[in-house]
Design an enzyme around this catalytic site. Structure first.
Site, PDB file in Angstrom:
ATOM      1  N   CYS A   9       5.282  -0.935  -7.950  1.00  0.00           N
ATOM      2  CA  CYS A   9       3.867  -0.547  -7.932  1.00  0.00           C
ATOM      3  C   CYS A   9       3.194  -1.255  -9.098  1.00  0.00           C
ATOM      4  O   CYS A   9       3.835  -2.086  -9.765  1.00  0.00           O
ATOM      5  CB  CYS A   9       3.684   0.973  -7.972  1.00  0.00           C
ATOM      6  SG  CYS A   9       4.288   1.757  -9.479  1.00  0.00           S
ATOM      7  N   ASN A  12       4.507   0.868 -12.639  1.00  0.00           N
ATOM      8  CA  ASN A  12       5.891   1.371 -12.681  1.00  0.00           C
ATOM      9  C   ASN A  12       6.000   2.678 -13.485  1.00  0.00           C
ATOM     10  O   ASN A  12       7.049   2.967 -14.057  1.00  0.00           O
ATOM     11  CB  ASN A  12       6.850   0.293 -13.232  1.00  0.00           C
ATOM     12  CG  ASN A  12       8.337   0.560 -13.057  1.00  0.00           C
ATOM     13  OD1 ASN A  12       9.154   0.099 -13.844  1.00  0.00           O
ATOM     14  ND2 ASN A  12       8.720   1.289 -12.033  1.00  0.00           N
ATOM     15  N   CYS A  14       4.044   5.605 -12.120  1.00  0.00           N
ATOM     16  CA  CYS A  14       3.659   6.710 -11.220  1.00  0.00           C
ATOM     17  C   CYS A  14       4.420   6.641  -9.894  1.00  0.00           C
ATOM     18  O   CYS A  14       5.344   7.416  -9.656  1.00  0.00           O
ATOM     19  CB  CYS A  14       2.152   6.696 -10.954  1.00  0.00           C
ATOM     20  SG  CYS A  14       1.161   6.827 -12.458  1.00  0.00           S
ATOM     21  N   ARG A  15       4.017   5.720  -9.014  1.00  0.00           N
ATOM     22  CA  ARG A  15       4.563   5.723  -7.652  1.00  0.00           C
ATOM     23  C   ARG A  15       5.975   5.168  -7.545  1.00  0.00           C
ATOM     24  O   ARG A  15       6.840   5.789  -6.908  1.00  0.00           O
ATOM     25  CB  ARG A  15       3.627   4.937  -6.718  1.00  0.00           C
ATOM     26  CG  ARG A  15       2.277   5.594  -6.554  1.00  0.00           C
ATOM     27  CD  ARG A  15       1.277   4.641  -5.962  1.00  0.00           C
ATOM     28  NE  ARG A  15       0.946   3.559  -6.900  1.00  0.00           N
ATOM     29  CZ  ARG A  15       0.181   2.526  -6.616  1.00  0.00           C
ATOM     30  NH1 ARG A  15      -0.333   2.415  -5.401  1.00  0.00           N
ATOM     31  NH2 ARG A  15      -0.073   1.611  -7.534  1.00  0.00           N
ATOM     32  N   SER A  16       6.242   3.992  -8.134  1.00  0.00           N
ATOM     33  CA  SER A  16       7.563   3.383  -7.896  1.00  0.00           C
ATOM     34  C   SER A  16       8.716   4.129  -8.566  1.00  0.00           C
ATOM     35  O   SER A  16       9.812   4.168  -7.986  1.00  0.00           O
ATOM     36  CB  SER A  16       7.576   1.891  -8.242  1.00  0.00           C
ATOM     37  OG  SER A  16       7.291   1.665  -9.595  1.00  0.00           O
ATOM     38  N   ASP A 124      -2.646   5.068  -5.535  1.00  0.00           N
ATOM     39  CA  ASP A 124      -2.389   5.148  -6.968  1.00  0.00           C
ATOM     40  C   ASP A 124      -2.955   6.457  -7.533  1.00  0.00           C
ATOM     41  O   ASP A 124      -4.162   6.665  -7.507  1.00  0.00           O
ATOM     42  CB  ASP A 124      -3.088   3.947  -7.617  1.00  0.00           C
ATOM     43  CG  ASP A 124      -2.753   3.824  -9.074  1.00  0.00           C
ATOM     44  OD1 ASP A 124      -2.114   4.742  -9.609  1.00  0.00           O
ATOM     45  OD2 ASP A 124      -3.132   2.803  -9.659  1.00  0.00           O
TER      46      ASP A 124
HETATM   47  P1  4NP Z   1       1.411   3.098 -10.660  1.00  0.00           P
HETATM   48  O1  4NP Z   1       0.059   3.625 -11.320  1.00  0.00           O
HETATM   49  O2  4NP Z   1       1.137   1.683 -10.205  1.00  0.00           O
HETATM   50  O3  4NP Z   1       1.657   4.008  -9.518  1.00  0.00           O
HETATM   51  O4  4NP Z   1       2.463   3.180 -11.748  1.00  0.00           O
HETATM   52  C1  4NP Z   1      -0.594   2.921 -12.337  1.00  0.00           C
HETATM   53  C2  4NP Z   1      -0.229   3.151 -13.649  1.00  0.00           C
HETATM   54  C3  4NP Z   1      -0.888   2.490 -14.664  1.00  0.00           C
HETATM   55  C4  4NP Z   1      -1.898   1.607 -14.393  1.00  0.00           C
HETATM   56  C5  4NP Z   1      -2.248   1.372 -13.069  1.00  0.00           C
HETATM   57  C6  4NP Z   1      -1.595   2.031 -12.057  1.00  0.00           C
HETATM   58  N1  4NP Z   1      -2.597   0.966 -15.447  1.00  0.00           N
HETATM   59  O5  4NP Z   1      -3.545   0.223 -15.153  1.00  0.00           O
HETATM   60  O6  4NP Z   1      -2.219   1.148 -16.604  1.00  0.00           O
END
Ligand code: 4NP
Length: 155
Positions: A9, A12, A14-16, A124
């Site tokens: 994701c 890395n 939240c989702r993955s 997200d």
């Molecule tokens: P993820 O969520 O892709 O599901 O881990 C996010 C976590 C952090 C950010 C974007 C999405 N960020 O921009 O820091």
């Protein structure tokens, strides 16, 4: 033969990491062996960190735990892994852009397994307030990981 799955994701955190833990749990419950599961980020912002506290607490509510340390995807991953999963269309276009020519990994969107077309994007949850989006992502991962396992790993 060992098969290798990489969950991707944007951050890395939240989702993955949720998808990684859910895939491991799904395989363990079904007694499917010889599958290695990892996760990684498209972006470098959170490298070295643990998953978002909301992801960790969502997993904990389901009796699960992530010890993953964030890492960024590398070119080598595209030849190390058999399956690389993105969570949304943006992840998929980044994966296609980063993939070296003729790399081994099949690039797939996790929600294309087992979920309704209208629910196939694992959104997200990072910028949403509260943890509801994390529970939604978890539930989508449970359905999709089970469906992928049945379609591709248990044949
Ligand atoms: P993820 O969520 O892709 O599901 O881990 C996010 C976590 C952090 C950010 C974007 C999405 N960020 O921009 O820091």
């Amino acid at each position: 033969m060992v098969q290798k799955i990489l969950m991707i994701c944007l951050g890395n955190i939240c989702r993955s990491p949720i998808a990684e833990v859910v895939m491991v749990d799904t395989l363990q419950k079904a007694k499917v062996q010889n599958v290695v599961v990892d996760s990684a980020a498209i972006g470098s912002w959170h490298v070295g960190n643990r998953a978002d506290p909301r992801a960790l607490s969502t997993l904990k509510q389901h009796g699960l735990e992530s010890k993953h340390i964030v890492r960024q995807i590398t070119k080598k991953d595209f030849n190390d892994f058999d399956y690389i999963f993105g969570m949304d269309e943006n992840n998929m276009s980044e994966l296609r852009r980063l993939a070296p020519p003729n790399s081994k990994a099949e690039l797939l969107m996790l929600g294309d397994f087992g979920l309704e077309k209208s629910n196939r994007i694992i959104e997200d949850p990072y910028y949403q307030s509260g943890a509801a989006g994390f529970e939604t992502a978890y539930q989508q991962c449970v359905v999709a990981c089970e469906a992928f396992m049945k379609e591709r790993l248990q044949k």
